[in-house]
Design a protein around this motif. Structure first.
Motif, short mmCIF file in Angstrom:
data_model
loop_
_atom_site.label_atom_id
_atom_site.label_comp_id
_atom_site.label_asym_id
_atom_site.label_seq_id
_atom_site.Cartn_x
_atom_site.Cartn_y
_atom_site.Cartn_z
N ARG A 1 -8.58 -3.07 -11.83
CA ARG A 1 -7.74 -4.25 -11.62
C ARG A 1 -7.92 -4.81 -10.21
O ARG A 1 -6.98 -4.82 -9.40
CB ARG A 1 -6.26 -3.93 -11.81
CG ARG A 1 -5.85 -3.63 -13.22
CD ARG A 1 -4.37 -3.23 -13.23
NE ARG A 1 -3.96 -2.80 -14.54
CZ ARG A 1 -3.54 -3.62 -15.50
NH1 ARG A 1 -3.48 -4.91 -15.26
NH2 ARG A 1 -3.20 -3.16 -16.67
N ASN B 1 -7.78 -6.73 -7.08
CA ASN B 1 -6.90 -7.78 -6.58
C ASN B 1 -7.73 -8.69 -5.67
O ASN B 1 -8.47 -8.21 -4.81
CB ASN B 1 -5.74 -7.17 -5.79
CG ASN B 1 -4.68 -8.20 -5.48
OD1 ASN B 1 -4.94 -9.18 -4.80
ND2 ASN B 1 -3.50 -8.00 -6.00
N ARG B 2 -7.58 -10.00 -5.85
CA ARG B 2 -8.44 -10.93 -5.12
C ARG B 2 -7.75 -11.60 -3.96
O ARG B 2 -8.22 -12.60 -3.42
CB ARG B 2 -9.01 -11.96 -6.09
CG ARG B 2 -10.01 -11.31 -7.04
CD ARG B 2 -10.38 -12.23 -8.19
NE ARG B 2 -10.89 -11.44 -9.30
CZ ARG B 2 -12.16 -11.46 -9.73
NH1 ARG B 2 -13.03 -12.25 -9.16
NH2 ARG B 2 -12.53 -10.71 -10.73
N SER B 3 -6.60 -11.11 -3.61
CA SER B 3 -5.96 -11.59 -2.38
C SER B 3 -6.56 -10.79 -1.22
O SER B 3 -6.63 -9.58 -1.27
CB SER B 3 -4.46 -11.35 -2.45
OG SER B 3 -3.94 -11.19 -1.16
N PHE C 1 -5.31 -10.16 1.58
CA PHE C 1 -4.33 -9.35 2.31
C PHE C 1 -3.93 -8.15 1.48
O PHE C 1 -3.86 -7.04 1.96
CB PHE C 1 -3.18 -10.26 2.71
CG PHE C 1 -3.73 -11.51 3.33
CD1 PHE C 1 -4.34 -11.44 4.56
CD2 PHE C 1 -3.77 -12.71 2.63
CE1 PHE C 1 -4.95 -12.56 5.11
CE2 PHE C 1 -4.37 -13.83 3.19
CZ PHE C 1 -4.96 -13.76 4.44
N ARG C 2 -3.72 -8.42 0.21
CA ARG C 2 -3.34 -7.33 -0.67
C ARG C 2 -4.52 -6.35 -0.83
O ARG C 2 -4.35 -5.14 -0.78
CB ARG C 2 -2.92 -7.94 -2.01
CG ARG C 2 -2.46 -6.95 -3.02
CD ARG C 2 -1.17 -6.25 -2.65
NE ARG C 2 -1.08 -5.07 -3.52
CZ ARG C 2 -1.02 -3.82 -3.10
NH1 ARG C 2 -0.92 -3.55 -1.82
NH2 ARG C 2 -1.01 -2.84 -3.95
N ASP D 1 -5.10 -4.17 2.13
CA ASP D 1 -4.11 -3.09 2.15
C ASP D 1 -4.47 -1.99 1.16
O ASP D 1 -4.26 -0.81 1.43
CB ASP D 1 -2.72 -3.64 1.81
CG ASP D 1 -2.08 -4.34 2.99
OD1 ASP D 1 -2.73 -4.35 4.06
OD2 ASP D 1 -0.98 -4.86 2.85
N SER E 1 -4.36 -0.40 -7.53
CA SER E 1 -4.13 -1.84 -7.43
C SER E 1 -2.67 -2.20 -7.67
O SER E 1 -2.15 -3.16 -7.11
CB SER E 1 -5.01 -2.55 -8.45
OG SER E 1 -4.82 -3.93 -8.40
N THR E 2 -2.01 -1.41 -8.49
CA THR E 2 -0.64 -1.78 -8.89
C THR E 2 0.44 -1.06 -8.09
O THR E 2 1.60 -1.16 -8.40
CB THR E 2 -0.43 -1.46 -10.38
OG1 THR E 2 -0.90 -0.13 -10.61
CG2 THR E 2 -1.21 -2.42 -11.25
N GLU E 3 0.05 -0.33 -7.07
CA GLU E 3 1.09 0.34 -6.28
C GLU E 3 0.99 -0.12 -4.82
O GLU E 3 -0.09 -0.50 -4.36
CB GLU E 3 0.96 1.86 -6.37
CG GLU E 3 -0.05 2.45 -5.41
CD GLU E 3 -0.29 3.94 -5.59
OE1 GLU E 3 0.69 4.66 -5.77
OE2 GLU E 3 -1.46 4.34 -5.54
N VAL E 4 2.11 -0.10 -4.16
CA VAL E 4 2.13 -0.51 -2.76
C VAL E 4 2.47 0.71 -1.91
O VAL E 4 3.52 1.32 -2.09
CB VAL E 4 3.18 -1.61 -2.52
CG1 VAL E 4 3.26 -1.95 -1.04
CG2 VAL E 4 2.83 -2.85 -3.33
N SER F 1 2.72 2.42 2.06
CA SER F 1 2.96 1.96 3.42
C SER F 1 2.31 2.86 4.46
O SER F 1 2.54 2.70 5.64
CB SER F 1 4.47 1.86 3.67
OG SER F 1 5.07 3.07 3.30
N THR F 2 1.50 3.81 4.01
CA THR F 2 0.74 4.62 4.96
C THR F 2 -0.74 4.50 4.64
O THR F 2 -1.11 4.25 3.50
CB THR F 2 1.15 6.11 4.89
OG1 THR F 2 1.01 6.55 3.53
CG2 THR F 2 2.58 6.31 5.33
#
Lengths: 517, 535
Positions: free
Chosen positions: A121, A123-125, A127-128, A131, A139-142, A144-145
């Motif tokens: 999956r 992601n084509r941003s 910034f995302r 990260d 791709s589907t989880e955010v 912070s480390t």
């Protein structure tokens, strides 16, 4: 047996240049991690070897970097941007003509090219996706480390309460990226220039004073005090290291996208000058070539190629080249089809590079496959980018599997692209009578036999495809001690390389076999 | 301190070391097009700070108007909080004036409309006549660009009691363009005008204006995007960064929006390579527009750019996205989602007029709560220009202040990329923090290179306070003025030592021969405190 030998044995020689997921994942090293000797040696190896992350910021057009030079589908997709005069790598691929430095390094066996690197999956941003690369998330989880932050935190659990003598990571630039964010604190520091950094610190009195209150403002004050303290601690060692070494070669004057040669010059001096910092990050920007790629992209590739070549020459002259590995990263490749502005929009999988005298040079993975594309017409990834991370942690830093798991949070099949660190340790698995033999016949069609030796107990023997997926489980049972034979019949499988893996009681080994229909 | 360090740093940063793209300012969500991840993920991702390290202010107060009380008085600190957040620094005379008025009245003054400033030169209305082979043209444009940015720095520095320049900077960060890409000073002037004109206006109109703004058409390639050969650059960022945020549209929505946005371009009036003359207004060219049917965010029709914007503003997420960003800029990095929801309702109810949202926010008990005071990490211009304003420096050098922003990672007209500045904790690093010290030292002691030289008149500044001959009182008053953070007795003692340098307290006198030197040492120490980076 030495661990080095063990790893060499685990990898069938002669197939290193083909696709070869190295399934001896982290867990296999876990057994050794309990040995204090191993931990010591692993730690020693970590301080010696250096990873330099080279961030191609903006989404490098991989298709115009490693070019499928004879593929009509490529030229159909790129009527204006197609490169006709690439520098041949093999019969089908070529480097962009501006990448003469990479061409030379490749011929010297110093570059491993990993094709079709991406993730599920895409992601084509910018910034995302940046990260996602920094944090090694799905791709589907955010998260912070960052993955390097987690790695360094796992190996230095006391940081930042206890500062080691030298920084754990240095990013050349004015800010530190998410990659270096650990669970408790940032695990590295950002500097622009060692001498200036030192001068800026001189004469400052950091009056910390009282513990900050438990308010948002207090929280920010605590953060700023931490940064100040770190700057104080490391200004001297960094400057001393940089002053201890002098660059031995002329770097190119190619400053497009943020003076990459200048950044690498500093890194070379710090490494050769005695800093034990294991991770550096440098960056070159400008790869977001939506328009006029024909003029903008070549200068960037030239800057990357020439700077890296100079850096490698410099490291060699400084006597530290064997200690350094460069890894490229970029948030995505670009659309296979060019747009109407002589540019390319955001795409998916792309090739990446590992560069060092210690890599097993060659191409890993298949050529870009124009017949197997996603809805946007872009390539399906073959390697998850985290397989590269896992391979580096495993083979470059030689860290135990539980640390790899802490850094990457999941298990990833590794790719045997790097000569492992010279860590000497007896191999308890071999001593205990485990052996996984080469299958016979090999190549085979459609039946082959697999032999293994075990001291007895629960055994699992599995067949995997190139991406590491399990195709079939041949044995999953308790077996008697001794030598065993299992027959594998390849039903409905295409020709290609497959892997068989034996797991038993902490022992894991993988071998490759070839099916020829 | 090596006084050249700040400057050599400038030279280095100019060419070499650009602020890295991101300490992780992900706006949010994963790539799953159908599944909406929980809202918490937004928060977790902000600026890459681990959840465990983030503090969620426990603020009971909501958007009801702030009423001064014994516990939360309308005093210097609270007035300073409002002024620092809405302007650059807090001038003493502004604080004194505001103290005499009710908080709501002060907010109304800050949000009042005012005429646009006169342009920096007549060239702003000339077509862009540019010969790529002419060094004279390049020099001319570099000069105009310098004029333009100095004009803006000057406005930030001298603007009297208005939020407008602060908001204009906020919108520059939001609708980012880079001069090095756009290159035409006229377009960049027009773009800045679009920002300033709409800063307190209607956000939907703002997005509409920005969509056809020449600088933006150039920066995100809209001018090159045509029927049959759409360029997705603007179509993507319009949705991802300018209105809805990542995760609220599909890759197909981007492609369809790109088709609908085709047709707008910048007329090329003369095309005699290498000389070109470009218009300074954009134009719609029907033959370049894709007038076929498109399906965008589930709606099908022959959409054009206005329809796309209409549909975007039908999405509830748009108001929340913008209100969250305003909250994080003006209140605290970790957004209170209840407040964001309430602001978004106000935003939608007022057809996307910005003023009711800002007015409600700045007048609220939530904004003025103790927990929010001093919790914002100042950006480089808040730090640089703000301190010059607070210290009443009348002869600051504009070039130097521009350079300060640039060296510390905030070069106006040149954000790192279309997402603007990552901000928050990325403003502070082991490299940037010592550079901030070098800057604050320089404005106190005048230790910048001679062509930029200026410094604070410390005696005049100290005499603005009630009792400048009482050392302890003076230290407390200045600390209260310049630092929006509760200082402990230890810290005040440290600052008192910096002022007295061993002399007994009773000997302090502002007219003594060494008073100026001591005041400077004291200010250097004060501005180097971590607390001075907050506002």
């Amino acid at each position: 047996m030495k661990r080095r030998d063990f790893i060499t044995k685990a990898v069938p020689t002669g197939v290193a240049a083909t696709t070869l997921p190295f399934l001896m994942d982290g867990a296999s090293l876990k057994a050794y991690a309990s040995s204090p000797l191993f931990a010591q040696l692993a730690a020693a190896a970590q301080t010696d070897r250096v990873l330099v992350v080279l961030f191609l910021d903006g989404g490098n057009d991989g298709l115009n970097t490693v070019i499928p030079r004879n593929n009509p589908a490529y030229f159909n997709a790129r009527p204006n941007l197609g490169i006709k005069n690439s520098l041949p790598i093999n019969d089908t691929l070529g480097f962009h003509p501006k990448m003469t430095g990479f061409d030379t390094l490749y011929k010297d066996g110093r570059i491993a090219i990993v094709q079709n690197v991406g993730y599920e999956r895409q992601n084509r941003s910018h910034f995302r996706s940046t990260d996602i690369w920094f944090t090694a998330s799905d791709s589907t989880e955010v998260l912070s480390t960052g993955w390097l932050g987690r790695y360094l935190a796992a190996t230095h659990p006391d940081y930042p309460d206890v500062f080691p003598d030298h920084p754990l990571a240095i990013q050349i630039g004015s800010t530190l990226s998410l990659t270096f964010q650990g669970p408790k604190s940032q695990m590295g520091l950002a500097i622009t220039d060692p001498e200036q950094f030192y001068n800026l610190i001189q004469g400052t009195d950091i009056s910390g004073g009282d513990p900050p209150p438990d308010t948002p403002a207090g929280h920010e004050v605590k953060f700023i005090r931490g940064v100040a303290l770190e700057a104080f601690t490391y200004a001297g060692p960094i400057r001393d290291a940089a002053n201890n070494a002098t660059n031995q070669v002329q770097y190119p004057n190619l400053t497009t996208g943020g003076n990459l040669p200048g950044q690498l010059q500093i890194v070379a001096r710090m490494i050769a000058g005695g800093l034990t910092t294991p991770v550096y990050m440098v960056r070159i920007g400008g790869f977001d070539t939506h328009a006029n790629e024909d003029t903008r992209h070549p200068v960037l590739l030239e800057a990357v190629s020439q700077s890296v070549e100079a850096f490698m020459q410099d490291l060699k002259a400084l006597g530290v080249e064997d200690r350094v590995l460069i890894m490229t990263m970029s948030e995505f490749g670009r659309r296979t089809k060019e747009n109407g502005s002589k540019g390319t929009d955001h795409g998916s999988a792309a090739p990446h590079f590992l560069i060092s005298p210690k890599v097993r040079g060659g191409i890993y993975g298949h050529d870009p496959d124009f017949s197997n594309v996603d809805r946007s017409g872009d390539f399906i990834y073959q390697y998850d980018f985290r397989q590269i991370y896992a391979s580096i942690l495993e083979q470059w830093f030689g860290v135990p599997g539980d640390i790899i798991k802490q850094a990457l949070l999941r298990d990833f099949a590794t790719i045997p692209m790097i000569e492992s660190p010279p860590v000497g340790v007896d191999d308890p698995a071999f001593a205990n009578g485990f052996v996984l033999e080469q299958n016979y016949p090999n190549p085979f069609n459609p039946t082959t036999r697999i032999f293994f030796n075990t001291p007895g107990g629960k055994v699992r023997l599995t067949i995997h495809d190139e991406s590491g997926r399990i195709i079939q489980t041949l044995v999953n049972d308790h077996v008697a001690p001794g030598r065993h034979e299992v027959t594998f019949k390849a039903r409905n499988l295409a020709s290609g390389t497959y892997f068989y893996r034996l797991e038993s009681n902490g022992f894991k080994q993988t071998k490759a076999m070839t099916l020829v229909r | 301190m090596n006084r050249r360090s700040f400057f050599s740093q400038a030279g280095l940063t100019a060419g070499a070391l650009v602020v890295a793209r991101k300490g992780g300012s992900a706006k949010g969500r994963g790539g799953d097009k159908n599944k909406k991840p929980p809202r918490e993920q937004y928060q977790a991702s902000l600026k890459g700070l681990p959840e465990t390290n983030r503090i969620r202010p426990k603020v009971a107060a909501g958007l009801e108007p702030y009423v001064p009380s014994e516990q939360q008085p309308w005093d210097e600190q609270r007035v300073g909080h409002l002024l620092r957040r809405t302007m650059f620094g807090a001038k003493l005379d502004h604080i004194k004036m505001a103290l005499k008025k009710a908080p709501g009245e002060v907010v109304d003054m800050l949000l009042a409309d005012k005429p646009l400033p006169n342009p920096p030169g007549n060239w702003v209305s000339e077509n862009w006549d540019y010969d790529g082979s002419s060094s004279a043209d390049r020099k001319r444009d570099a000069g105009r660009m310098k004029q333009l940015r100095n004009w803006w720095i000057e406005l930030m520095l001298s603007d009297e009691f208005s939020i407008r320049e602060k908001l204009t900077l906020f919108w520059h960060d939001h609708f980012a363009t880079e001069y090095l890409t756009v290159r035409c000073p006229q377009w960049e002037y027009g773009y800045l005008n679009t920002l300033r004109k709409n800063a307190l206006g209607n956000f939907k109109q703002f997005v509409t204006d920005m969509t056809t703004d020449p600088a933006m058409l150039d920066y995100l390639d809209g001018r090159l995007s045509t029927k049959g050969r759409p360029n997705e650059n603007y179509g993507r960022e319009l949705q991802e960064l300018f209105t809805m945020g990542v995760g609220n549209y599909t890759e197909d929505d981007i492609k369809e929006a790109a088709r609908a946005l085709t047709g707008w371009t910048i007329p090329l009036l003369v095309n005699q390579r290498p000389r070109y003359v470009w218009a300074i207004q954009s134009a719609f060219v029907p033959s370049r527009h894709d007038d076929g049917e498109k399906t965008f965010l589930g709606q099908t029709g022959n959409w054009d750019y206005k329809d796309i914007i209409d549909i975007i503003f039908q999405q509830d997420v748009t108001a929340k996205f913008i209100c969250r960003k305003l909250y994080r800029e003006f209140v605290y990095e970790v957004a209170d989602e209840t407040i964001v929801d309430q602001l978004a309702q106000i935003f939608r109810r007022n057809n996307y007029d910005l003023k009711p949202v800002l007015s409600t926010l700045f007048k609220s008990a939530h904004f003025f709560d103790n927990a929010m005071i001093g919790a914002h990490i100042s950006n480089p211009l808040e730090f640089g220009i703000g301190n010059c304003r607070s210290l009443n420096i009348s002869n600051s050098n504009i070039d130097y202040l521009f350079l300060e922003g640039k060296v510390l990672g905030m070069e106006i007209f040149q954000p790192p990329n279309v997402a603007g500045w990552p901000a928050y904790r990325t403003w502070i690093s082991s490299s940037l923090l010592p550079t901030r010290w070098a800057f604050s030292d320089s404005i106190v002691n005048g230790t910048m290179p001679s062509k930029y030289r200026f410094k604070v008149d410390v005696l005049a500044y100290a005499r603005l306070f009630d009792d400048p001959n009482d050392a302890r009182q003076l230290v407390t008053d200045i600390a209260t003025h310049l630092i929006n953070y509760p200082m402990s007795q230890n810290q005040l003692n440290f600052l008192l030592d910096a002022l007295l340098q061993g002399a007994p307290e009773y000997e302090w006198n502002i007219d003594a021969p060494n008073a100026e030197f001591r005041l400077r040492s004291f200010l250097v120490a004060l501005l180097r405190m971590p607390e001075s980076q907050l506002s």
